[in-house]
Design a protein around this motif. Sequence first.
Motif, short mmCIF file in Angstrom:
data_model
loop_
_atom_site.label_atom_id
_atom_site.label_comp_id
_atom_site.label_asym_id
_atom_site.label_seq_id
_atom_site.Cartn_x
_atom_site.Cartn_y
_atom_site.Cartn_z
N UNK A 118 0.84 -1.21 0.00
CA UNK A 118 0.00 0.00 0.00
C UNK A 118 0.87 1.25 0.00
N UNK A 119 1.90 1.24 0.85
CA UNK A 119 2.78 2.41 0.91
C UNK A 119 3.50 2.62 -0.42
N UNK A 120 3.86 1.53 -1.09
CA UNK A 120 4.55 1.68 -2.39
C UNK A 120 3.65 2.35 -3.41
N UNK A 121 2.35 2.05 -3.38
CA UNK A 121 1.41 2.72 -4.29
C UNK A 121 1.34 4.21 -3.98
N UNK A 122 1.28 4.55 -2.70
CA UNK A 122 1.24 5.96 -2.30
C UNK A 122 2.53 6.67 -2.74
N UNK A 123 3.67 6.09 -2.39
CA UNK A 123 4.95 6.73 -2.68
C UNK A 123 5.20 6.86 -4.17
N UNK A 124 4.88 5.82 -4.92
CA UNK A 124 5.12 5.86 -6.37
C UNK A 124 4.34 7.00 -7.02
N UNK A 125 3.05 7.13 -6.68
CA UNK A 125 2.23 8.18 -7.28
C UNK A 125 2.69 9.56 -6.85
N UNK A 126 3.03 9.71 -5.58
CA UNK A 126 3.45 11.02 -5.08
C UNK A 126 4.80 11.43 -5.64
N UNK A 127 5.74 10.50 -5.72
CA UNK A 127 7.07 10.82 -6.26
C UNK A 127 6.97 11.21 -7.72
N UNK A 128 6.11 10.56 -8.46
CA UNK A 128 5.93 10.93 -9.87
C UNK A 128 5.40 12.35 -10.00
N UNK A 129 4.52 12.75 -9.10
CA UNK A 129 3.95 14.11 -9.14
C UNK A 129 5.03 15.15 -8.90
N UNK A 185 11.85 9.70 -9.02
CA UNK A 185 11.90 8.42 -9.74
C UNK A 185 10.85 7.50 -9.13
N UNK A 186 9.70 7.34 -9.76
CA UNK A 186 8.63 6.54 -9.16
C UNK A 186 8.97 5.06 -9.02
N UNK A 187 9.69 4.50 -9.99
CA UNK A 187 10.04 3.09 -9.90
C UNK A 187 10.95 2.83 -8.71
N UNK A 188 11.92 3.69 -8.51
CA UNK A 188 12.80 3.53 -7.36
C UNK A 188 12.01 3.64 -6.06
N UNK A 189 11.08 4.59 -6.00
CA UNK A 189 10.28 4.75 -4.78
C UNK A 189 9.48 3.49 -4.49
N UNK A 190 8.87 2.90 -5.52
CA UNK A 190 8.08 1.68 -5.32
C UNK A 190 8.96 0.55 -4.79
N UNK A 191 10.10 0.33 -5.40
CA UNK A 191 10.96 -0.79 -5.01
C UNK A 191 11.56 -0.54 -3.63
N UNK A 192 11.98 0.69 -3.35
CA UNK A 192 12.56 0.99 -2.04
C UNK A 192 11.56 0.74 -0.92
N UNK A 193 10.30 1.09 -1.16
CA UNK A 193 9.27 0.88 -0.14
C UNK A 193 9.07 -0.61 0.12
N UNK A 194 9.18 -1.44 -0.91
CA UNK A 194 9.00 -2.88 -0.72
C UNK A 194 10.01 -3.43 0.29
#
Length: 733
Positions: free
Chosen positions: A499-510, A514-523
């Motif tokens: 759930x946090x990765x979805x939040x972080x990915x969308x917010x970082x893209x805005x 780097x949204x992909x990095x944010x998603x993977x780092x949160x995992x």
Amino acid sequence: MTSVPSSRAERRIDRANWLVRRITPSSVVLRQLLGLALFALATVGILTAVLYLTWSTDSTVLQVGEIANRTIKAPRTATFVSTTLTQQQRQEAYDDSRNVVLTPDPSVAPTQMSALQQALLTIDEAKSVGTPGTSNVIDQIRGAVPGLSAGDAGSIAALGPNAWKQVETEAQRLLDTTLSAQIRSEDVASVRQQLSQHASMLLTPSEQQLAVALASPFVRSNVTVNAAKTLAAREAASAAVPPVTVTVQRGQVIIRDGDPVTKSVLETLNYFQLLQPSQNWEQFIGTVGLLVFVTLALVAYLYKSPHGLWQGRHLLLVGVVVLVPVIAGRFLLPNSELRYIFPTAAAAMLLAILLDFQVAAVVGGIIALYLGVIAGTSFDVTFVAFVSSLAGAAIIWRAERVMTFVWAALAVAVTTTVGAILFTMLAGSIDLATAGSLLAAGALNGVLSASLTFLSFSLFGRLFGITTHLQLLELAHPNQPLLYRLAREAPGTYHHSIVVSNLAESAVEVVGGDPLFARVAVLYHDVGKVLRPSFFVENQANRANVHDALDPRTSARIIVEHVLDGVRLARKARLPRSIIDVIEQHHGTTLIRYFYNQAVNSGEEVDEAEFRYPGPKPKTKEAGVIMLADSVEAAVRASAQSGKLFEEAKGADPHGRSGKLADIVDGVIRDRLAEGQLDQCDLTLKQIEQVRQTFISILEGIYHPRIEYPELNRNGARQPAPNPQATAVEVSS
């Protein structure tokens, strides 16, 4: 909904504090400038050393008559006046026999005719007195004609009166005819040899031979050379020859391996500055000066770049990526056959993957300029190197599939081929063979550029601590050992991370991260919880809270240790440094308020430092957003599980929403700002507001209120839902 900060006054105060916190200390600026200065000195020093050590290798030492040890082609199309060919043609005009001025000697013909007639009279007397065939007669005949052979003398002695008369007459005719033309001294021998061609056909062959033998000794030069007039004629003929111009096409062979060296070849090599005598120290100093100018342009960009390229590892990466192709080009590009094969685009493509497209585009242009200076290439190579680098970097930027490398190779091949063909057309005509060779060179360039990038980006990423998108995609796979273990041993934490990765990915893209990095780092950010999953509330389903039996300090220490455990696990799994940094920074130095309040309420003396995470605070835009997403999701989930997130409507809200979710998000963000947790990351207030709105939008979709499905009574009739307003709410699937 409430904004952050909640009031205009608070917003002004926070903005002022934010700006004060973001001021860069002068010591940091000095370190940046010192690092860039050392980078510039090292770059210029290395290139200058390479240039100096290879300065003599730019030239070819050849002498006339030697055999060339390699094939040399013209580096460009040029037309020049050939001194060697001009002198050669002028010498030919000077030596032309038609320039010789002759003065006739009128006394030669009568004198020689008189001498021949006297010899014939002597032969007549010898024939009339002596017996034919005797040695005495033969000797008298040979004595009358110089050089007459014994055989010819015997034949003359044996001739009858009529035959002799014909031979005698023919000999006089031949001599008279021959001497009537101008005969130079150097032509006497050839004229004597040609007498037989002019003998009368009325005589027998033997009689013709005797007539020639009698006339030949009396042929001599009847003209003299006028030296003064001849010299003037020769000089005039030489001066009349115009300068000879030579046109050499780019790529044309000047000399082939194994061919002898001529003066004309040496002159052409000298014109194109391919010989050692053409090098001089003025050229060397000028080349170094141009290198300094290009380096200053590179340093200026690095200093003004928003990507932090002045930092140690990134600066070292840029230095290596710039120097390697430039030094290689110093040795390879002087060979005209490699001009369009040399894979310059690989450097820009590598930077596009590891850093950013803008960095790749600028540095690719700088590398093209360096090659134009240090490799002695012409504008066409510099231009083609730049556009091919730009095309390759634009395609391969943020490569997430191997197929992207194929498309990048095709882009480099097309731009290189088109550019090479256009420049060839500018230089002159182009044929199918030339176009085919340029097409092959461009294709090979594309393949080499993509292959070198593919083989090196992972290595360079590990050496310089840069995580690539392909590596991130690999780390995001659920079969990764740490993620697999997290999903099995701490499923609540794993779901929280999703759930946090979805939040972080969308917010970082805005906010432009780097949204992909944010998603993977949160995992991986909570992977440390896998060692003690039951100590964290999300993994305590249907179980008692183990912290109820522990004192607050012990509980806080266990909670803190999930960060330290996560770092150890990540290092053991060889995760990228950037992900390990997120694991360290995702809680910053925040206070574990729940256990801190317990300790305070117990009446004991409490040291706040015991209840704080060790940090450091987030240092990147992605880490800051991840901290907010992690805290916001935990707070909203806790409120939802307690049933306080959506309450019965009070007022005009038709959906029964109290605005509780927005209040929770605002409160978490406001607390993090007040604690200074976001001081060291590159997030502005405007971007934080964008992050807030993104969080609320996504969380509303996750935690929206649901209607209660009606149940069947004992008679089979449906009972209505308890909340009559629920029909206005979207029904969850």
